[in-house]
Scaffold this motif. Structure first.
Motif, PDB file in Angstrom:
ATOM      1  N   LYS A 106       0.804  -1.225   0.000  1.00 34.19           N
ATOM      2  CA  LYS A 106       0.000   0.000   0.000  1.00 34.19           C
ATOM      3  C   LYS A 106       0.840   1.279   0.000  1.00 34.19           C
ATOM      4  O   LYS A 106       0.335   2.340  -0.323  1.00 34.19           O
ATOM      5  CB  LYS A 106      -0.952  -0.007   1.185  1.00 34.19           C
ATOM      6  CG  LYS A 106      -1.999  -1.096   1.091  1.00 34.19           C
ATOM      7  CD  LYS A 106      -3.021  -0.978   2.183  1.00 34.19           C
ATOM      8  CE  LYS A 106      -4.006  -2.102   2.211  1.00 34.19           C
ATOM      9  NZ  LYS A 106      -4.633  -2.474   0.998  1.00 34.19           N
ATOM     10  N   LYS A 107       2.089   1.193   0.353  1.00 38.20           N
ATOM     11  CA  LYS A 107       2.963   2.369   0.389  1.00 38.20           C
ATOM     12  C   LYS A 107       3.754   2.543  -0.912  1.00 38.20           C
ATOM     13  O   LYS A 107       4.569   3.438  -1.027  1.00 38.20           O
ATOM     14  CB  LYS A 107       3.939   2.273   1.560  1.00 38.20           C
ATOM     15  CG  LYS A 107       3.269   2.207   2.907  1.00 38.20           C
ATOM     16  CD  LYS A 107       2.628   3.532   3.249  1.00 38.20           C
ATOM     17  CE  LYS A 107       2.049   3.485   4.649  1.00 38.20           C
ATOM     18  NZ  LYS A 107       1.431   4.706   5.032  1.00 38.20           N
ATOM     19  N   ILE A 108       3.519   1.651  -1.869  1.00 36.51           N
ATOM     20  CA  ILE A 108       4.225   1.705  -3.151  1.00 36.51           C
ATOM     21  C   ILE A 108       3.195   1.915  -4.256  1.00 36.51           C
ATOM     22  O   ILE A 108       2.169   1.244  -4.296  1.00 36.51           O
ATOM     23  CB  ILE A 108       5.030   0.414  -3.398  1.00 36.51           C
ATOM     24  CG1 ILE A 108       6.143   0.288  -2.346  1.00 36.51           C
ATOM     25  CG2 ILE A 108       5.603   0.386  -4.804  1.00 36.51           C
ATOM     26  CD1 ILE A 108       6.905  -1.020  -2.394  1.00 36.51           C
ATOM     27  N   THR A 109       3.473   2.857  -5.139  1.00 35.08           N
ATOM     28  CA  THR A 109       2.595   3.101  -6.279  1.00 35.08           C
ATOM     29  C   THR A 109       3.057   2.228  -7.444  1.00 35.08           C
ATOM     30  O   THR A 109       4.237   2.221  -7.785  1.00 35.08           O
ATOM     31  CB  THR A 109       2.655   4.580  -6.701  1.00 35.08           C
ATOM     32  OG1 THR A 109       2.295   5.389  -5.583  1.00 35.08           O
ATOM     33  CG2 THR A 109       1.719   4.864  -7.858  1.00 35.08           C
ATOM     34  N   TYR A 110       2.123   1.506  -8.041  1.00 36.36           N
ATOM     35  CA  TYR A 110       2.433   0.617  -9.168  1.00 36.36           C
ATOM     36  C   TYR A 110       1.529   0.987 -10.332  1.00 36.36           C
ATOM     37  O   TYR A 110       0.321   1.147 -10.156  1.00 36.36           O
ATOM     38  CB  TYR A 110       2.205  -0.844  -8.777  1.00 36.36           C
ATOM     39  CG  TYR A 110       2.355  -1.817  -9.926  1.00 36.36           C
ATOM     40  CD1 TYR A 110       3.604  -2.322 -10.266  1.00 36.36           C
ATOM     41  CD2 TYR A 110       1.259  -2.208 -10.680  1.00 36.36           C
ATOM     42  CE1 TYR A 110       3.749  -3.197 -11.322  1.00 36.36           C
ATOM     43  CE2 TYR A 110       1.396  -3.080 -11.740  1.00 36.36           C
ATOM     44  CZ  TYR A 110       2.643  -3.576 -12.054  1.00 36.36           C
ATOM     45  OH  TYR A 110       2.792  -4.436 -13.112  1.00 36.36           O
ATOM     46  N   LEU A 111       2.108   1.111 -11.514  1.00 34.88           N
ATOM     47  CA  LEU A 111       1.355   1.454 -12.717  1.00 34.88           C
ATOM     48  C   LEU A 111       1.783   0.529 -13.837  1.00 34.88           C
ATOM     49  O   LEU A 111       2.982   0.317 -14.042  1.00 34.88           O
ATOM     50  CB  LEU A 111       1.635   2.907 -13.109  1.00 34.88           C
ATOM     51  CG  LEU A 111       1.153   3.369 -14.481  1.00 34.88           C
ATOM     52  CD1 LEU A 111      -0.373   3.427 -14.518  1.00 34.88           C
ATOM     53  CD2 LEU A 111       1.741   4.727 -14.818  1.00 34.88           C
ATOM     54  N   TYR A 112       0.820  -0.018 -14.547  1.00 30.86           N
ATOM     55  CA  TYR A 112       1.097  -0.829 -15.735  1.00 30.86           C
ATOM     56  C   TYR A 112       0.358  -0.207 -16.906  1.00 30.86           C
ATOM     57  O   TYR A 112      -0.827   0.113 -16.799  1.00 30.86           O
ATOM     58  CB  TYR A 112       0.621  -2.271 -15.537  1.00 30.86           C
ATOM     59  CG  TYR A 112       0.563  -3.048 -16.831  1.00 30.86           C
ATOM     60  CD1 TYR A 112       1.733  -3.486 -17.436  1.00 30.86           C
ATOM     61  CD2 TYR A 112      -0.646  -3.299 -17.465  1.00 30.86           C
ATOM     62  CE1 TYR A 112       1.686  -4.172 -18.636  1.00 30.86           C
ATOM     63  CE2 TYR A 112      -0.703  -3.980 -18.657  1.00 30.86           C
ATOM     64  CZ  TYR A 112       0.469  -4.416 -19.243  1.00 30.86           C
ATOM     65  OH  TYR A 112       0.429  -5.086 -20.440  1.00 30.86           O
TER      66      TYR A 112
END
Length: 154
Positions: A32-38
């Protein structure tokens, strides 16, 4: 009806390039503390894409035609950055990605690794500035020469 059509179009575009992403990085999306985008090739055709994990800026327009997928990971706190960096190092080591470039200057660090995954060429760009850590994973049918000039230090 238009909303359903648009949703189906987005899902179809995502399915076309699903094999192009490097699945090892998906685990970071659960933190939840890491932003992930694909982003898949389909999303690139919709317009201009600009992605910037500090301290590196990337001009996507040069390589968009050869890019199948882009994964972006970003962590802003020391604790989340340390977790993300440790996970990325394990992925790079396990995947046998070779170090292409390393730059350490004035508290900014950038490394670029390259290799292949499921037949696609992969370039992994990692950057750290203070507590912030960012990763961009490019997958596609490009050469390392295509990647030259993509990275500009701010």
């Amino acid at each position: 009806m238009n909303k359903k059509f648009l949703l189906m179009l987005v899902l179809a575009c995502g399915a076309l390039a699903a094999r192009a992403q490097v699945p090892d990085f998906e685990a970071l999306a659960k933190d939840k503390k890491i932003t992930y985008l694909y982003m898949s090739r389909g999303i690139f055709s919709l317009g201009t894409v600009s992605v910037s994990p500090l301290p590196v800026s990337v001009d996507m327009q040069q390589i968009i035609q050869k890019l199948d997928a882009l994964q972006v990971i970003r962590a802003d706190t020391k604790r989340s950055s340390d977790r993300a960096e440790a996970a990325v190092r394990r992925i790079i080591r396990r995947g046998g990605y070779a170090l292409l470039m390393q730059l350490d200057e004035d508290g900014k660090a950038v490394t670029i690794h390259h290799g292949t995954h499921d037949g696609a060429k992969v370039v992994i760009l990692c950057s750290r500035e203070g507590p912030k850590y960012g990763v961009m994973v490019f997958s596609g049918d490009f050469t390392l020469e295509d990647m030259t000039g993509l990275v500009r230090q701010r």
